[in-house]
Design a protein around this motif. Structure first.
Motif, PDB file in Angstrom:
ATOM      1  N   ILE B  16     -43.372 -40.248   7.728  1.00  0.00           N
ATOM      2  CA  ILE B  16     -43.682 -40.842   9.026  1.00  0.00           C
ATOM      3  C   ILE B  16     -43.749 -42.357   8.880  1.00  0.00           C
ATOM      4  N   MET B  28     -55.178 -42.048  19.448  1.00  0.00           N
ATOM      5  CA  MET B  28     -56.323 -41.183  19.145  1.00  0.00           C
ATOM      6  C   MET B  28     -57.630 -41.914  19.416  1.00  0.00           C
ATOM      7  N   ASP B  32     -57.966 -40.924  24.339  1.00  0.00           N
ATOM      8  CA  ASP B  32     -58.302 -39.622  23.788  1.00  0.00           C
ATOM      9  C   ASP B  32     -58.680 -38.596  24.845  1.00  0.00           C
ATOM     10  N   THR B 240     -52.501 -28.052  26.286  1.00  0.00           N
ATOM     11  CA  THR B 240     -52.872 -29.459  26.311  1.00  0.00           C
ATOM     12  C   THR B 240     -51.828 -30.263  25.536  1.00  0.00           C
ATOM     13  N   ASN B 242     -49.846 -32.719  23.218  1.00  0.00           N
ATOM     14  CA  ASN B 242     -50.144 -33.321  21.912  1.00  0.00           C
ATOM     15  C   ASN B 242     -49.879 -34.814  22.021  1.00  0.00           C
TER      16      ASN B 242
ATOM     17  N   ALA C  15     -63.077 -36.044  21.717  1.00  0.00           N
ATOM     18  CA  ALA C  15     -62.567 -37.169  20.935  1.00  0.00           C
ATOM     19  C   ALA C  15     -62.392 -36.687  19.501  1.00  0.00           C
ATOM     20  N   ILE C  16     -61.306 -37.083  18.879  1.00  0.00           N
ATOM     21  CA  ILE C  16     -61.075 -36.659  17.500  1.00  0.00           C
ATOM     22  C   ILE C  16     -62.062 -37.383  16.584  1.00  0.00           C
ATOM     23  N   ILE C  21     -59.410 -37.825  11.586  1.00  0.00           N
ATOM     24  CA  ILE C  21     -58.402 -38.888  11.516  1.00  0.00           C
ATOM     25  C   ILE C  21     -58.116 -39.245  10.058  1.00  0.00           C
ATOM     26  N   MET C  24     -56.030 -36.671   8.395  1.00  0.00           N
ATOM     27  CA  MET C  24     -54.638 -36.747   8.865  1.00  0.00           C
ATOM     28  C   MET C  24     -53.900 -37.907   8.215  1.00  0.00           C
ATOM     29  N   LEU C  25     -54.577 -39.049   8.182  1.00  0.00           N
ATOM     30  CA  LEU C  25     -53.946 -40.240   7.611  1.00  0.00           C
ATOM     31  C   LEU C  25     -53.599 -40.023   6.145  1.00  0.00           C
ATOM     32  N   MET C  28     -50.666 -37.776   5.998  1.00  0.00           N
ATOM     33  CA  MET C  28     -49.405 -38.399   6.419  1.00  0.00           C
ATOM     34  C   MET C  28     -48.889 -39.343   5.345  1.00  0.00           C
ATOM     35  N   ARG C  29     -49.831 -39.969   4.636  1.00  0.00           N
ATOM     36  CA  ARG C  29     -49.398 -40.954   3.641  1.00  0.00           C
ATOM     37  C   ARG C  29     -49.088 -40.328   2.301  1.00  0.00           C
ATOM     38  N   HIS C 204     -58.440 -29.204  19.233  1.00  0.00           N
ATOM     39  CA  HIS C 204     -58.918 -30.352  20.006  1.00  0.00           C
ATOM     40  C   HIS C 204     -60.176 -30.036  20.810  1.00  0.00           C
ATOM     41  N   LYS C 210     -55.146 -32.792  18.695  1.00  0.00           N
ATOM     42  CA  LYS C 210     -54.442 -32.015  19.714  1.00  0.00           C
ATOM     43  C   LYS C 210     -53.174 -31.414  19.096  1.00  0.00           C
ATOM     44  N   GLY C 211     -52.659 -30.385  19.762  1.00  0.00           N
ATOM     45  CA  GLY C 211     -51.369 -29.837  19.337  1.00  0.00           C
ATOM     46  C   GLY C 211     -51.427 -28.953  18.113  1.00  0.00           C
TER      47      GLY C 211
END
Ligand SMILES: Cc1ncc(COP(=O)(O)O)c(C=O)c1O
Ligand SMILES: Cc1ncc(COP(=O)(O)O)c(C=O)c1O
Ligand code: FES
Ligand code: FES
Lengths: 146, 388, 388, 146
Positions: B16, B28, B32, B240, B242, C15-16, C21, C24-25, C28-29, C204, C210-211
């Motif tokens: 990504i 986010m 949100d 919902t 994304n 809210a996430i 977060i 996820m980060l 992703m990294r 969520h 979400k998603g």
């Protein structure tokens, strides 16, 4: 949860007993290229003892590792011990194989048995046919629809 | 040999991009809410959603209302095929045309439709991996409701004459869907000019987030939902939204499209250098047309070896590659794509796909050539089916 | 009145959390491969996927292999219902039991199944919004293949006697699905102890991304895919896994479950204070049982006013709330949930749902009471149907 | 792409002409509580001119804004001008309404017309019945399945 155990990767990366034995006392080949796996095992047998074993394999990581491990397991052993090596024993020695790769250990067991059968045949030794695989009618190949 | 790390599996998934991560993070943290909520937090989210929709639509040449956001390429393919099939059935049209080398998201959906009474014609893709518009035309019957031909193949990278196939379909009055998952962000797209009625895309193939994608559906075609429930996506896809992923997808697509010409120009000579290098390996054969292919795709079959062991050894040399496609790697059967272009089983097992990132260097290409050449030679040396 | 910002629409979306977060980060990294790829980048992703799966399974009391990751609650509901219906049909069992106040993801799927020849019984939910196990038992027929009852209602927050309903179904040999989208992370869950065969969840709703969501399917039940394609999720859900979101969901669920008792103990008195405060408004009626409800849910109907104008004015006062559920806010019809508990149309239009976050304070509760009281009074003052 | 335009929000937040006119010359009420919208418009008419207009509304944001705008549009105008006010004119004056909220502007138009009809009826003035809505048979209510 890597794909393969450390032991599998070690035997795959550094396969033991790769190669050909010229004038082998027994040679066994199983699998077929359509399935993506062929294993060929060469045995040198002296005094009912396996003094050397080598293999050539066309196949996936676990097929190469299974050949390596299986040849290690029978080297220096009496023929009767080699005959008793099951695919389960190979899998255990490798610290496990993924479910869909178990068939590779079966190939190793069968290749050893066929090499021993070949040795019996060449040396006119009597044996019980039922302990040997019948690769012509292998259900595995059929399962792949080859 | 010096050690490098080269990710050459971009057809499976891409890393990504920082821009996409930033967009997601901002979303986010700041938008949100639920875009369906009336309050200001919800309306802020709804605005972010509309903005992303507008930007993605602009890149495809369609209107924002023509996009349905999905959870990825597979869902988009499933909805497109099932939706059109059911529209067709309502008019007594139960014949579908596709190709033998589509992604499983298409092929398995077609298999399910066959069980429901549809007839499917899978077109030949020839040795070069390219479908001809003439063959599409010849296959169309009075009861054909849909033609689905992928834009670019995910294994061998060949690009189909989409605009021409679209024209043939338009002339015959048959709807045309293209699985453009491998094409969006990598090849120019204009759904109107290319006569495309439905198009699937997936963000993680162009440095966007995983788990999001879209289905373009030309205005006037009412597609039933695959996922029933709330009234999101104008009643065509419940759940919902994304939002962070959609916003990340828009950022990634903008970036990809902004650099499309530049990356294409960079990649093609590097790809061709890699093809030339690997072609020097004896009994190696390139899969798919040498020119009409994705700028980053190189796919070969090497006789006498098996793909998985090649991959694992390349991985030890720092190279991430694949054999066939990622999602079939659990299977023992050779790739249906390679069989479709006429490779025999024995050879199809020895396949390698290198899908390059836009930042690959010449030095890396040369390392790839050397590593693959050496590894193929080694595996052949321990193979009972290979004698030099 | 001092000005505050209170997000009281957590049933629509949360809210996430920073922990989600971060997870996820990092993913992703660092784990940006495709979990289906054989190379090390892919295997690293596969390990992260297995880790998340194991943690989520542990929180539900199931085995990792019993989870199918989906794009959210709606997809999970659709797959559960369609999958079991088709298994049932194969055995000649085409009767399904559910309730009148399920989420649209369930109700609209049932409507589609009815068109395909299934018979659906929707149980009464009574004025208190609670289904009784006895009524479930009485509705079961020899041809019943599935009972689907939501764990907690998304509008009025009432909690169903899931374990008892599960026992009734187990005794009758009928499969039991629960839409636990509003419950997971908010109420204790143990699918084995509660006799649940299938359970839907969505990240969520508990401060996850979400998603993404999941469907728990008890071992031995083979559910057909809703999305066909690759062999992901053991062949039961195709599409490249949304790994960062799944990892974020695991982090959020861990956090929610770790604090579940603490938050519940905090919220209940605050919720009850809010209920008591709003009950002082004339002609206000609490929707759903006063006690057997989600710790954060407060739902009222106010006669003589309409919900949207109430929401918009509350928004001006810094309060994010909803009327009915978020996903039906585009509709002009009153909430099917409120009609199901016997509210007449006129009254159902004047509904307000406040779904509190775990960090809400007593001061905020009092502000909510004051703001709602004032706004209702104002709207009644301009309403032709209200005379004090 | 906020839900409503600035103008709608302004008229919703600060509705003009809220209230009741005691002894009004014409009163019109449309909608019904089942649909979630009721609008009641009161007119004071002098010399064929609308000297005052007030409303009471039970309804959503756009219903309140439509009532406010519609009463503004007719205040001080001759009756004939008021009769010519269409829902489209109300929508335009509000800088637009979301599609599913257009019916609110229709209610405003109809409430005005019914108030004028009431004025005609009370004062024995002749009129063409066809220009007035027939709320008894309103398709809108039927559409909602009430
Ligand atoms: C009870 C219930 N079921 C299903 C859903 C759908 O979940 P999602 O929006 O993740 O698809 C929701 C929330 O929207 C819900 O509250
Ligand atoms: C051509 C093609 N179609 C569909 C898909 C499925 O996309 P996704 O994994 O996003 O569901 C892929 C990739 O996996 C693909 O390459
Ligand atoms: S695998 Fe083909 S011989 Fe059995
Ligand atoms: S809305 Fe009911 S009167 Fe027309």
């Amino acid at each position: 949860m890597a794909l393969y155990s450390e032991t599998v990767m070690d035997h795959f990366r550094h396969p033991r007993n790769v190669g050909v034995i010229e004038n082998a006392d027994g040679v066994g080949e199983v699998g077929n290229a359509k399935c993506g796996d062929i294993m060929k095992i060469y045995l040198k047998i002296d005094n009912d003892t396996i003094t050397d074993a080598k293999f050539e394999t066309f196949g996936c990581g676990s097929a190469i590792a299974s050949s390596s491990m299986a040849t290690e397991m029978i080297k220096g052993k009496p023929v009767s011990d080699a005959l008793a090596v099951t695919n389960k024993a190979v899998v255990e020695a490798l610290d496990g194989l993924p479910t869909h790769k178990i068939h590779c250990s079966v190939l190793a067991e069968e290749a050893i048995k066929l090499a021993l059968k070949d040795y019996y045949d060449r040396h006119g030794i009597d044996y019980d046919k039922k302990v040997f695989p019948d690769c012509e009618n292998c259900a595995h190949c059929d399962a792949h629809g080859v | 040999m010096n050690s490098m790390r080269i990710y050459a599996d971009n057809a499976a998934t891409t890393a990504i991009s920082p821009a996409a991560i930033d967009a997601m993070l901002t979303c986010m943290r700041e938008s949100d809410g639920n875009p369906s909520s009336l309050h200001s937090a919800g309306q802020k989210a709804a605005e972010a959603l509309a903005d992303a929709r507008g930007r993605i639509a602009a890149r495809l040449g369609c209107e924002p209302a023509e996009l349905i956001f999905t959870s990825g390429g597979s869902e988009a393919d499933n909805q497109a095929l099932r939706g059109i099939a059911h529209l067709g059935a309502a008019k007594g049209k139960k014949h579908i045309i596709s190709t033998a080398f589509e992604h499983h998201a298409v092929l398995h959906t077609l298999r399910k439709l066959e069980k429901e009474g549809f007839t499917v014609t899978l077109l030949d893709v020839h040795e070069n991996g390219i479908v001809t518009p003439e063959e599409v035309r010849a296959a169309i019957r009075p009861d054909t409701c849909l033609v689905s031909v992928m834009y670019a193949n995910n294994e061998i990278g060949t690009i189909q004459p989409i605009a021409e196939i679209g024209r043939v379909c338009r002339e015959a009055g048959v709807l045309f869907h293209t699985d453009a998952v491998q094409a969006v962000g990598h090849l120019p797209i204009d759904v109107k000019a290319q006569n495309i009625d439905l198009l699937s895309l997936s963000a993680h193939k162009f440095h966007g987030p995983k788990g999001t994608g879209a289905l373009y559906v030309r205005k006037g075609i009412y597609l039933e939902p695959l996922i029933e429930g709330g009234a999101q996506e104008r009643g065509r896809r419940a759940g919902t939204e994304n939002l962070p992923a959609i916003v990340g997808m828009a950022a990634a697509l903008d970036e990809a499209c902004d650099h499309l010409d530049e990356y294409t120009a960079r990649l093609i000579p590097l790809r061709d250098r890699l093809i030339a290098g690997l072609s020097r390996i004896p009994h190696a054969v390139l899969n798919g047309d040498a020119k009409q292919r994705l700028p980053g795709n190189v796919s070969f079959c090497f006789e006498g070896i098996e793909g998985e062991s090649l991959l694992l050894l390349l991985d030890d040399k720092g190279i991430c590659a694949s054999s066939g496609s990622a999602c079939t790697s659990g299977s023992l059967d050779p790739s249906h794509v390679l069989l479709a272009i006429g490779r025999v089983h024995d050879v199809a097992h020895g396949s390698l796909r290198l899908s390059l990132g836009a930042d690959v260097t010449e030095e890396e290409i040369d390392y790839l050539i050397q590593a693959v050449t050496e590894t193929v030679a080694y595996l052949r040396s321990i193979s009972p089916v290979w004698r030099d």
